[in-house]
Enzyme design. Sequence first.
Site, PDB file in Angstrom:
ATOM      1  N   ILE A 194       0.795  -1.224  -0.035  1.00 23.85           N
ATOM      2  CA  ILE A 194      -0.035  -0.022   0.116  1.00 23.85           C
ATOM      3  C   ILE A 194       0.844   1.199  -0.019  1.00 23.85           C
ATOM      4  O   ILE A 194       0.641   2.358  -0.734  1.00 23.85           O
ATOM      5  CB  ILE A 194      -1.031  -0.025   1.281  1.00 23.85           C
ATOM      6  CG1 ILE A 194      -1.896  -1.283   1.170  1.00 23.85           C
ATOM      7  CG2 ILE A 194      -1.677   1.494   1.290  1.00 23.85           C
ATOM      8  CD1 ILE A 194      -2.904  -1.293   2.194  1.00 23.85           C
ATOM      9  N   ALA A 328      -6.888 -10.657  -2.925  1.00 24.23           N
ATOM     10  CA  ALA A 328      -8.087 -10.888  -3.387  1.00 24.23           C
ATOM     11  C   ALA A 328      -8.275 -12.389  -4.284  1.00 24.23           C
ATOM     12  O   ALA A 328      -9.025 -13.009  -3.871  1.00 24.23           O
ATOM     13  CB  ALA A 328      -8.605  -9.872  -4.273  1.00 24.23           C
ATOM     14  N   HIS A 452       5.973 -11.338 -31.772  1.00 25.20           N
ATOM     15  CA  HIS A 452       6.844 -10.169 -31.890  1.00 25.20           C
ATOM     16  C   HIS A 452       6.160  -8.841 -32.643  1.00 25.20           C
ATOM     17  O   HIS A 452       5.537  -9.077 -33.310  1.00 25.20           O
ATOM     18  CB  HIS A 452       7.897 -10.725 -32.909  1.00 25.20           C
ATOM     19  CG  HIS A 452       9.070  -9.523 -32.995  1.00 25.20           C
ATOM     20  ND1 HIS A 452       9.813  -9.378 -32.088  1.00 25.20           N
ATOM     21  CD2 HIS A 452       9.155  -8.914 -34.120  1.00 25.20           C
ATOM     22  CE1 HIS A 452      10.693  -8.120 -32.622  1.00 25.20           C
ATOM     23  NE2 HIS A 452      10.316  -7.976 -33.859  1.00 25.20           N
TER      24      HIS A 452
HETATM   25  P1  FAD Z   1     -12.929  -8.232   2.315  1.00 26.53           P
HETATM   26  O1  FAD Z   1     -12.502  -7.797   0.804  1.00 26.53           O
HETATM   27  O2  FAD Z   1     -12.370  -7.640   3.478  1.00 26.53           O
HETATM   28  O3  FAD Z   1     -14.360  -8.383   2.430  1.00 26.53           O
HETATM   29  C1  FAD Z   1     -15.242  -8.581   3.708  1.00 26.53           C
HETATM   30  C2  FAD Z   1     -16.506  -8.502   3.700  1.00 26.53           C
HETATM   31  O4  FAD Z   1     -17.119  -8.642   4.959  1.00 26.53           O
HETATM   32  C3  FAD Z   1     -16.585  -6.393   3.836  1.00 26.53           C
HETATM   33  O5  FAD Z   1     -17.401  -6.163   2.908  1.00 26.53           O
HETATM   34  C4  FAD Z   1     -16.919  -6.581   5.388  1.00 26.53           C
HETATM   35  O6  FAD Z   1     -17.641  -5.193   5.717  1.00 26.53           O
HETATM   36  C5  FAD Z   1     -17.664  -7.760   5.504  1.00 26.53           C
HETATM   37  N1  FAD Z   1     -18.195  -8.145   6.806  1.00 26.53           N
HETATM   38  C6  FAD Z   1     -17.056  -8.270   7.843  1.00 26.53           C
HETATM   39  N2  FAD Z   1     -17.672  -8.879   9.016  1.00 26.53           N
HETATM   40  C7  FAD Z   1     -19.032  -8.711   8.684  1.00 26.53           C
HETATM   41  C8  FAD Z   1     -19.994  -9.305   9.444  1.00 26.53           C
HETATM   42  N3  FAD Z   1     -19.907  -9.744  10.513  1.00 26.53           N
HETATM   43  N4  FAD Z   1     -21.131  -9.367   8.866  1.00 26.53           N
HETATM   44  C9  FAD Z   1     -21.503  -8.966   7.444  1.00 26.53           C
HETATM   45  N5  FAD Z   1     -20.402  -8.622   6.774  1.00 26.53           N
HETATM   46  C10 FAD Z   1     -19.155  -8.421   7.243  1.00 26.53           C
HETATM   47  N6  FAD Z   1      -5.372  -7.731  -3.201  1.00 26.53           N
HETATM   48  C11 FAD Z   1      -4.980  -8.003  -4.552  1.00 26.53           C
HETATM   49  O7  FAD Z   1      -5.089  -9.197  -4.844  1.00 26.53           O
HETATM   50  N7  FAD Z   1      -4.644  -7.126  -5.747  1.00 26.53           N
HETATM   51  C12 FAD Z   1      -4.669  -6.034  -5.327  1.00 26.53           C
HETATM   52  O8  FAD Z   1      -4.252  -4.789  -6.191  1.00 26.53           O
HETATM   53  C13 FAD Z   1      -5.046  -5.303  -3.926  1.00 26.53           C
HETATM   54  N8  FAD Z   1      -4.956  -4.099  -3.756  1.00 26.53           N
HETATM   55  C14 FAD Z   1      -5.320  -3.685  -2.492  1.00 26.53           C
HETATM   56  C15 FAD Z   1      -5.373  -2.218  -2.279  1.00 26.53           C
HETATM   57  C16 FAD Z   1      -5.508  -1.697  -1.035  1.00 26.53           C
HETATM   58  C17 FAD Z   1      -5.490  -0.372  -0.634  1.00 26.53           C
HETATM   59  C18 FAD Z   1      -5.961  -2.784   0.046  1.00 26.53           C
HETATM   60  C19 FAD Z   1      -6.410  -2.346   1.495  1.00 26.53           C
HETATM   61  C20 FAD Z   1      -6.040  -4.105  -0.127  1.00 26.53           C
HETATM   62  C21 FAD Z   1      -5.769  -4.541  -1.291  1.00 26.53           C
HETATM   63  N9  FAD Z   1      -5.886  -5.772  -1.792  1.00 26.53           N
HETATM   64  C22 FAD Z   1      -5.347  -6.372  -3.058  1.00 26.53           C
HETATM   65  C23 FAD Z   1      -6.120  -7.061  -0.815  1.00 26.53           C
HETATM   66  C24 FAD Z   1      -7.513  -7.296  -0.966  1.00 26.53           C
HETATM   67  O9  FAD Z   1      -8.441  -5.951  -0.843  1.00 26.53           O
HETATM   68  C25 FAD Z   1      -7.868  -8.286   0.158  1.00 26.53           C
HETATM   69  O10 FAD Z   1      -6.963  -9.450   0.061  1.00 26.53           O
HETATM   70  C26 FAD Z   1      -9.387  -8.671  -0.401  1.00 26.53           C
HETATM   71  O11 FAD Z   1     -10.222  -7.990  -0.152  1.00 26.53           O
HETATM   72  C27 FAD Z   1      -9.670 -10.132   0.689  1.00 26.53           C
HETATM   73  O12 FAD Z   1     -11.071 -10.356   0.293  1.00 26.53           O
HETATM   74  P2  FAD Z   1     -11.864 -10.976   1.637  1.00 26.53           P
HETATM   75  O13 FAD Z   1     -13.376 -11.380   0.663  1.00 26.53           O
HETATM   76  O14 FAD Z   1     -11.313 -11.796   2.237  1.00 26.53           O
HETATM   77  O15 FAD Z   1     -12.241  -9.713   2.614  1.00 26.53           O
HETATM   78  P1  NAI Z   2       2.516  -4.677   3.929  1.00 24.78           P
HETATM   79  O1  NAI Z   2       2.812  -5.828   4.771  1.00 24.78           O
HETATM   80  O2  NAI Z   2       2.667  -5.004   2.497  1.00 24.78           O
HETATM   81  O3  NAI Z   2       3.552  -3.926   4.417  1.00 24.78           O
HETATM   82  C1  NAI Z   2       3.794  -3.213   5.640  1.00 24.78           C
HETATM   83  C2  NAI Z   2       5.410  -2.548   5.721  1.00 24.78           C
HETATM   84  O4  NAI Z   2       5.020  -1.847   6.973  1.00 24.78           O
HETATM   85  C3  NAI Z   2       6.296  -3.586   5.951  1.00 24.78           C
HETATM   86  O5  NAI Z   2       7.279  -3.425   5.191  1.00 24.78           O
HETATM   87  C4  NAI Z   2       6.649  -3.473   7.599  1.00 24.78           C
HETATM   88  O6  NAI Z   2       7.805  -3.893   7.552  1.00 24.78           O
HETATM   89  C5  NAI Z   2       6.394  -2.149   7.656  1.00 24.78           C
HETATM   90  N1  NAI Z   2       6.035  -1.717   8.967  1.00 24.78           N
HETATM   91  C6  NAI Z   2       5.421  -2.534   9.892  1.00 24.78           C
HETATM   92  N2  NAI Z   2       5.580  -1.909  10.993  1.00 24.78           N
HETATM   93  C7  NAI Z   2       5.908  -0.513  10.852  1.00 24.78           C
HETATM   94  C8  NAI Z   2       6.211   0.273  11.802  1.00 24.78           C
HETATM   95  N3  NAI Z   2       5.993   0.463  13.009  1.00 24.78           N
HETATM   96  N4  NAI Z   2       6.997   1.510  11.181  1.00 24.78           N
HETATM   97  C9  NAI Z   2       7.423   1.648  10.137  1.00 24.78           C
HETATM   98  N5  NAI Z   2       7.218   0.440   9.083  1.00 24.78           N
HETATM   99  C10 NAI Z   2       6.325  -0.635   9.715  1.00 24.78           C
HETATM  100  O7  NAI Z   2       1.227  -4.159   4.298  1.00 24.78           O
HETATM  101  P2  NAI Z   2       0.219  -2.906   3.791  1.00 24.78           P
HETATM  102  O8  NAI Z   2       1.210  -2.052   2.922  1.00 24.78           O
HETATM  103  O9  NAI Z   2      -0.374  -2.266   4.855  1.00 24.78           O
HETATM  104  O10 NAI Z   2      -0.946  -3.680   2.856  1.00 24.78           O
HETATM  105  C11 NAI Z   2      -1.724  -4.907   3.584  1.00 24.78           C
HETATM  106  C12 NAI Z   2      -1.834  -5.989   2.502  1.00 24.78           C
HETATM  107  O11 NAI Z   2      -2.872  -5.604   1.571  1.00 24.78           O
HETATM  108  C13 NAI Z   2      -0.554  -6.410   1.849  1.00 24.78           C
HETATM  109  O12 NAI Z   2       0.122  -7.082   2.594  1.00 24.78           O
HETATM  110  C14 NAI Z   2      -1.216  -7.146   0.721  1.00 24.78           C
HETATM  111  O13 NAI Z   2      -1.530  -8.369   1.192  1.00 24.78           O
HETATM  112  C15 NAI Z   2      -2.688  -6.363   0.623  1.00 24.78           C
HETATM  113  N6  NAI Z   2      -2.275  -5.475  -0.548  1.00 24.78           N
HETATM  114  C16 NAI Z   2      -2.183  -6.048  -1.863  1.00 24.78           C
HETATM  115  C17 NAI Z   2      -1.990  -5.262  -3.101  1.00 24.78           C
HETATM  116  C18 NAI Z   2      -1.693  -5.910  -4.308  1.00 24.78           C
HETATM  117  O14 NAI Z   2      -1.792  -6.899  -4.416  1.00 24.78           O
HETATM  118  N7  NAI Z   2      -1.280  -5.059  -5.289  1.00 24.78           N
HETATM  119  C19 NAI Z   2      -2.040  -3.709  -2.798  1.00 24.78           C
HETATM  120  C20 NAI Z   2      -2.154  -2.995  -1.613  1.00 24.78           C
HETATM  121  C21 NAI Z   2      -2.517  -4.092  -0.541  1.00 24.78           C
END
Ligand code: FAD
Ligand code: NAI
Length: 473
Positions: A194, A328, A452
Site C-alpha cells: 500500500i 483478493a 513479436h
Molecule cells: P474483504 O474484501 O475485506 O471483504 C470482507 C467483507 O465482509 C466486507 O465487505 C466487510 O464489511 C464484510 N464483513 C465483515 N464482517 C462482517 C460481518 N460480521 N457481517 C457481515 N459482513 C461482514 N489484493 C489483490 O489481490 N490485488 C490488489 O491489487 C489489491 N490491492 C489492495 C489495495 C488496498 C488499498 C488494500 C487495502 C487491499 C488490497 N488488496 C489487493 C487486498 C484485498 O483487498 C484483500 O485481500 C481482499 O479484499 C480480501 O478479500 P476477503 O473477501 O477476504 O475480505
Molecule cells: P505490507 O505488509 O505489504 O507492508 C507493511 C510494511 O510496513 C512492511 O514493509 C513492514 O515492515 C512495515 N512496518 C510495519 N510496522 C511498521 C512500523 N511500526 N514502522 C514502519 N514500518 C512498519 O502491508 P500494507 O502495505 O499495509 O498492505 C496490507 C496488505 O494488503 C498487503 O500485505 C497485501 O496483502 C494487500 N495489498 C495488496 C496489494 C496488491 O496486491 N497489489 C495492494 C495493496 C495491499
Amino acid sequence: MAQSFDMVVIGGGPGGYVAAIRAAQLGLKTACIDDWKTPDGKPALGGTCTNIGCIPSKALLQSSENFEQAGHGFAEHGVRMKGLELDLAQMLKRKDQVVKASNDGVVYLFKKNKIAFFHGRGSFVKAGADSCEIAVKGAQNETLTAKNVIVATGSVPRALSGAAFDEKLILSNDGALAIPEVPKRLGVVGAGVIGLEMGSVWRRLGSEVTILEALPVFLGAADEQIAREAWKIFAKQGLKIELGVKIAGVKVKKDVTVEYADAEGKARSAVFDRLIVSIGRIANTEGLNPEAVGLKLERGFVAVDEECRTNLAGVWAIGDVVRGPMLAHKAEEEGVAVAERIAGQKPHVDFNTIPWVIYTTPEIAWVGKTEQQLKAEGVAYRAGTFPFMANARARALGDTSGLVKFVADAKTDVILGVHIVGAFASELIAEAVVAMEFRASSEDIGMICHAHPSLSEAMKDAALAVDKRALNI
Ligand code: FAD
Ligand code: NAI
C-alpha cells in the site's frame, strides 16, 4: 421464522461473493450477508477489494499515471501538452464510478445466480452438529439457519500505536484513496504494497512523498535483484524511502509530526500535511461473535486447516480472515474450493503458484521462490535474466526499465520462480503461473513461440538465459 439455506456466506468481498456464486452454480441454496454501506447507507457489495482496496487504488494509479505521462512522458513521443491541469475532484469522482460499477456487477451476479443477499452484520448464535444459526442485524434483522457457513469477513488496517486513524490527517487506505487536495508533504509509514502504490499515486500528482520503513531491507518478500532494481527506479522518480526507522511518536496539530530514530539510531522528526499508515492489516472478526459457538481463533485469525475447515463442523473460513497472503485472488480461490468441497468435489489450491503484483510504475510481479529463498533452502538452481532495455516492444512503448528473471531447478530445469519488474508485469506474470502449474521447465518457455514485438518475448529470452542462450542480448 428463520430462513434456511444450504450455505450462508458472511462477508461479500472477493472471497465471499465468489464462494456464493460457485455454491449457487453447484445447486446449493445460498445466501450472503454483507454489512458494507455507502455514506448514504446503501449496500456496496465487493468488500475491501472493491470499495477501498484493489479497485479504487488501481483506478487512481491509472489516472495519476496518465497525468504523469501527459506532463513528463508524452513530449518524448512528439506529443506536446499546453496548459496541463489536474482536476483532482474529477479523478476522485471517476474512481468512485469505477467502484460503483464493480459494486453493481456483484449485485447483478447475485441476481443472475439467485443468491439471497442480506444487508447487515452477521453473527453466530448457535452451532449444532448439522446446522448453524446466524443473526443478521442492520437494514434487515433476520435469523438464518444453514448447513454450511463460510466466514469471509476480511481484514482491517492496523493502526500505529498512539496514532489512531482519523482519515483526515492520519489516513488508512480508506482516507488515502480520497484526499481532497494534493498534500504538499505526504508521509507514509510502511514501504509495503500500500505504501508504494499510494505513495506513487500522490507523488505523481505532486506531493513530496517520504516513506518510513521499519525493516532495514527494501521489499524483503521480493527477489533481492528485483527489489534493488525497483529501489533505483523509485529513487529516480523522487520517492524518498528511509529504511530501518523506528517510529517514536506521532503528534497531530494542524499538520502531523513524526518522531523517529533513523537507521543509525539518530533522533529525527519530520512534518507532513498528511500521514498514510500502511503497516499491514489484521483479521476482522468484529461483531461475528465467535465466542458464542466456540469458533477457534489464532492470533486474531480464524484458525483453519489447509482446506479452510475451522474447528466447528460445517463452518469454514477463507480470505484475509485466515492465514496466508492477504490477496483478493487467494481469497477467491479459497472461496471456490470451499464451495466445491461442500458440494462433494475435491479441489486443490496451490499456494506455491499464487502471484504477487505491486502496481507501481514499473510494475513488480512474481510467483514462486526467490533466489534468496532457494539459497536458504540449499536448493541447486540456475537463474536467467533479460532486461527490457533489449526488448523492441519496450523501446517502442518508451519504457525500458526493469527485467525478467527465471529461476529453475539446476537438475530438472523445472521453473521454481519468475520475477519481473517492468511495464505490464501484472499481465506477463500469468504466463509464469500457467507454466508453474503445469510444472514446465525453462526450456519449455524457450521453445514456445511468443508474438513479436511483444513484452512477452522478454519472458522467452529470460527463460532461454537460464541455459545461457538468450537470443536478443
Ligand atoms: P474483504 O474484501 O475485506 O471483504 C470482507 C467483507 O465482509 C466486507 O465487505 C466487510 O464489511 C464484510 N464483513 C465483515 N464482517 C462482517 C460481518 N460480521 N457481517 C457481515 N459482513 C461482514 N489484493 C489483490 O489481490 N490485488 C490488489 O491489487 C489489491 N490491492 C489492495 C489495495 C488496498 C488499498 C488494500 C487495502 C487491499 C488490497 N488488496 C489487493 C487486498 C484485498 O483487498 C484483500 O485481500 C481482499 O479484499 C480480501 O478479500 P476477503 O473477501 O477476504 O475480505
Ligand atoms: P505490507 O505488509 O505489504 O507492508 C507493511 C510494511 O510496513 C512492511 O514493509 C513492514 O515492515 C512495515 N512496518 C510495519 N510496522 C511498521 C512500523 N511500526 N514502522 C514502519 N514500518 C512498519 O502491508 P500494507 O502495505 O499495509 O498492505 C496490507 C496488505 O494488503 C498487503 O500485505 C497485501 O496483502 C494487500 N495489498 C495488496 C496489494 C496488491 O496486491 N497489489 C495492494 C495493496 C495491499
